[in-house]
Scaffold this active site. Structure first.
Site, PDB file in Angstrom:
ATOM      1  N   GLU A  51     -43.665  70.297 -20.981  1.00  0.00           N
ATOM      2  CA  GLU A  51     -42.555  69.644 -21.696  1.00  0.00           C
ATOM      3  C   GLU A  51     -42.678  68.124 -21.636  1.00  0.00           C
ATOM      4  O   GLU A  51     -42.373  67.431 -22.616  1.00  0.00           O
ATOM      5  CB  GLU A  51     -41.220  70.112 -21.108  1.00  0.00           C
ATOM      6  CG  GLU A  51     -40.968  71.592 -21.406  1.00  0.00           C
ATOM      7  CD  GLU A  51     -39.683  72.116 -20.790  1.00  0.00           C
ATOM      8  OE1 GLU A  51     -38.978  71.359 -20.092  1.00  0.00           O
ATOM      9  OE2 GLU A  51     -39.377  73.301 -21.007  1.00  0.00           O
ATOM     10  N   ASN A  76     -25.110  73.240 -25.450  1.00  0.00           N
ATOM     11  CA  ASN A  76     -24.774  73.057 -24.036  1.00  0.00           C
ATOM     12  C   ASN A  76     -25.245  71.726 -23.456  1.00  0.00           C
ATOM     13  O   ASN A  76     -25.529  71.616 -22.278  1.00  0.00           O
ATOM     14  CB  ASN A  76     -25.254  74.263 -23.214  1.00  0.00           C
ATOM     15  CG  ASN A  76     -26.746  74.464 -23.318  1.00  0.00           C
ATOM     16  OD1 ASN A  76     -27.444  73.670 -23.942  1.00  0.00           O
ATOM     17  ND2 ASN A  76     -27.257  75.509 -22.691  1.00  0.00           N
ATOM     18  N   HIS A 135     -30.887  69.761 -21.559  1.00  0.00           N
ATOM     19  CA  HIS A 135     -32.015  70.637 -21.221  1.00  0.00           C
ATOM     20  C   HIS A 135     -32.656  70.135 -19.939  1.00  0.00           C
ATOM     21  O   HIS A 135     -32.701  68.929 -19.700  1.00  0.00           O
ATOM     22  CB  HIS A 135     -33.068  70.601 -22.341  1.00  0.00           C
ATOM     23  CG  HIS A 135     -34.372  71.224 -21.931  1.00  0.00           C
ATOM     24  ND1 HIS A 135     -34.586  72.580 -21.999  1.00  0.00           N
ATOM     25  CD2 HIS A 135     -35.492  70.689 -21.365  1.00  0.00           C
ATOM     26  CE1 HIS A 135     -35.798  72.850 -21.517  1.00  0.00           C
ATOM     27  NE2 HIS A 135     -36.372  71.718 -21.134  1.00  0.00           N
ATOM     28  N   LYS A 137     -28.999  66.778 -25.627  1.00  0.00           N
ATOM     29  CA  LYS A 137     -29.117  67.515 -26.888  1.00  0.00           C
ATOM     30  C   LYS A 137     -28.217  66.921 -27.977  1.00  0.00           C
ATOM     31  O   LYS A 137     -27.306  66.123 -27.698  1.00  0.00           O
ATOM     32  CB  LYS A 137     -28.771  68.989 -26.639  1.00  0.00           C
ATOM     33  CG  LYS A 137     -29.773  69.713 -25.721  1.00  0.00           C
ATOM     34  CD  LYS A 137     -29.426  71.199 -25.610  1.00  0.00           C
ATOM     35  CE  LYS A 137     -30.400  71.942 -24.722  1.00  0.00           C
ATOM     36  NZ  LYS A 137     -30.096  73.388 -24.663  1.00  0.00           N
ATOM     37  N   TYR A 153     -39.678  74.982 -28.022  1.00  0.00           N
ATOM     38  CA  TYR A 153     -39.022  76.189 -27.501  1.00  0.00           C
ATOM     39  C   TYR A 153     -39.844  77.453 -27.781  1.00  0.00           C
ATOM     40  O   TYR A 153     -39.275  78.552 -27.828  1.00  0.00           O
ATOM     41  CB  TYR A 153     -37.622  76.331 -28.095  1.00  0.00           C
ATOM     42  CG  TYR A 153     -36.540  75.576 -27.319  1.00  0.00           C
ATOM     43  CD1 TYR A 153     -36.298  75.843 -25.963  1.00  0.00           C
ATOM     44  CD2 TYR A 153     -35.742  74.621 -27.944  1.00  0.00           C
ATOM     45  CE1 TYR A 153     -35.311  75.180 -25.259  1.00  0.00           C
ATOM     46  CE2 TYR A 153     -34.735  73.949 -27.237  1.00  0.00           C
ATOM     47  CZ  TYR A 153     -34.530  74.243 -25.892  1.00  0.00           C
ATOM     48  OH  TYR A 153     -33.540  73.588 -25.192  1.00  0.00           O
TER      49      TYR A 153
HETATM   50  P1  ADP Z   1     -31.581  76.762 -19.991  1.00  0.00           P
HETATM   51  O1  ADP Z   1     -31.467  75.654 -21.023  1.00  0.00           O
HETATM   52  O2  ADP Z   1     -30.399  76.779 -19.063  1.00  0.00           O
HETATM   53  O3  ADP Z   1     -32.896  76.737 -19.269  1.00  0.00           O
HETATM   54  P2  ADP Z   1     -32.622  79.054 -21.488  1.00  0.00           P
HETATM   55  O4  ADP Z   1     -33.989  78.517 -21.194  1.00  0.00           O
HETATM   56  O5  ADP Z   1     -32.335  80.469 -21.150  1.00  0.00           O
HETATM   57  O6  ADP Z   1     -31.491  78.147 -20.787  1.00  0.00           O
HETATM   58  O7  ADP Z   1     -32.314  78.883 -23.034  1.00  0.00           O
HETATM   59  C1  ADP Z   1     -32.699  77.726 -23.736  1.00  0.00           C
HETATM   60  C2  ADP Z   1     -31.576  77.268 -24.595  1.00  0.00           C
HETATM   61  O8  ADP Z   1     -31.328  78.253 -25.611  1.00  0.00           O
HETATM   62  C3  ADP Z   1     -30.217  77.117 -23.890  1.00  0.00           C
HETATM   63  O9  ADP Z   1     -30.072  75.897 -23.202  1.00  0.00           O
HETATM   64  C4  ADP Z   1     -29.262  77.240 -25.050  1.00  0.00           C
HETATM   65  O10 ADP Z   1     -29.191  76.023 -25.815  1.00  0.00           O
HETATM   66  C5  ADP Z   1     -29.937  78.318 -25.902  1.00  0.00           C
HETATM   67  N1  ADP Z   1     -29.465  79.668 -25.562  1.00  0.00           N
HETATM   68  C6  ADP Z   1     -29.725  80.382 -24.430  1.00  0.00           C
HETATM   69  N2  ADP Z   1     -29.142  81.598 -24.455  1.00  0.00           N
HETATM   70  C7  ADP Z   1     -28.473  81.653 -25.640  1.00  0.00           C
HETATM   71  C8  ADP Z   1     -27.671  82.649 -26.286  1.00  0.00           C
HETATM   72  N3  ADP Z   1     -27.440  83.839 -25.708  1.00  0.00           N
HETATM   73  N4  ADP Z   1     -27.158  82.354 -27.502  1.00  0.00           N
HETATM   74  C9  ADP Z   1     -27.394  81.164 -28.105  1.00  0.00           C
HETATM   75  N5  ADP Z   1     -28.165  80.186 -27.562  1.00  0.00           N
HETATM   76  C10 ADP Z   1     -28.690  80.416 -26.351  1.00  0.00           C
HETATM   77 MG    MG Z   2     -34.800  77.017 -20.015  1.00  0.00          MG
END
Ligand code: ADP
Ligand code: MG
Length: 141
Positions: free
Chosen positions: A129, A115, A118, A12, A52
Site C-alpha cells: 500500500e 468509515n 483506512h 477517505k 482494493y
Molecule cells: P478495514 O478498512 O477496517 O481494514 P476491510 O479491509 O474489511 O476493513 O474492508 C475495506 C473497506 O471496505 C472498509 O474500510 C469499508 O470502507 C468497506 N467495507 C468493508 N465491509 C463492508 C461491508 N460489509 N459493506 C460495505 N462496505 C464495506
Molecule cells: Mg482492511
C-alpha cells in the site's frame, strides 16, 4: 524487541468532505505517529480497484471503489513503534456501530462503507500500500 514500523493511512472521501483532515492529523500526532509523507489526490475508478484488489470478490467491491474514487483523499505514510496495530486500534472497528469511544471511526465514520479512514493490516500489505502511493524519495528519513 520494539521496532519501528510504517503503515499507510488514508483519510477517505467522506471525511475530507466533512473537513475532518485537521482533526484526524492532530489525533495522529498526539498519538506519537510521525508523518513521513503526506499528499492529497483523487483516485480514478481503476486506481481504486487496484488498491482494493484484495477485496475484488466481495459484494461491496463495486460500491467501495466508486466511493473511494468519488472525491479527494489524503494519503499518509505513518511511522511509529508497532504502527500497524496501534493505528488500527486508533481507527476503531470497520463498522462504526462497533467502534470504541475515542477512536477516529467513532467520531467521524457514518457507515460500514463510509468509515472515514483506512489503515494497513499487516507488514506485507503495508509495504504494498505504501508503494502504491509513495516513491522512496517522497518520504522523510
Ligand atoms: P478495514 O478498512 O477496517 O481494514 P476491510 O479491509 O474489511 O476493513 O474492508 C475495506 C473497506 O471496505 C472498509 O474500510 C469499508 O470502507 C468497506 N467495507 C468493508 N465491509 C463492508 C461491508 N460489509 N459493506 C460495505 N462496505 C464495506
Ligand atoms: Mg482492511
Amino acid at each position: 524487541m520494539k521496532t519501528l514500523q510504517r503503515t499507510l493511512s488514508i483519510i477517505k472521501p467522506d471525511a475530507v468532505e466533512k473537513g475532518a483532515e485537521g482533526d484526524i492529523i492532530s489525533t495522529l500526532l498526539n498519538n506519537k505517529f510521525r508523518i513521513l509523507g503526506i499528499k492529497m489526490l483523487q483516485l480514478n475508478k481503476s486506481q481504486a480497484e487496484g488498491f482494493y484488489a484484495v477485496h475484488s470478490s466481495k459484494p461491496f467491491f463495486n460500491s467501495l471503489t466508486d466511493f473511494m474514487a468519488s472525491g479527494p483523499i489524503v494519503v499518509m505514510c505513518l511511522e511509529k513503534e508497532n504502527a500497524i496495530a496501534d493505528y488500527r486500534k486508533l481507527m476503531g472497528a470497520t463498522n462504526p456501530a462497533n467502534a470504541e469511544e475515542g477512536t477516529i471511526r467513532k467520531k467521524w465514520a457514518e457507515s460500514i462503507e463510509k468509515n472515514a479512514v483506512h489503515g494497513s493490516d499487516a507488514d506485507d500489505t503495508a509495504r504494498f500500500e505504501l508503494s502504491y502511493f509513495f516513491a522512496g524519495y517522497e518520504l522523510a528519513k
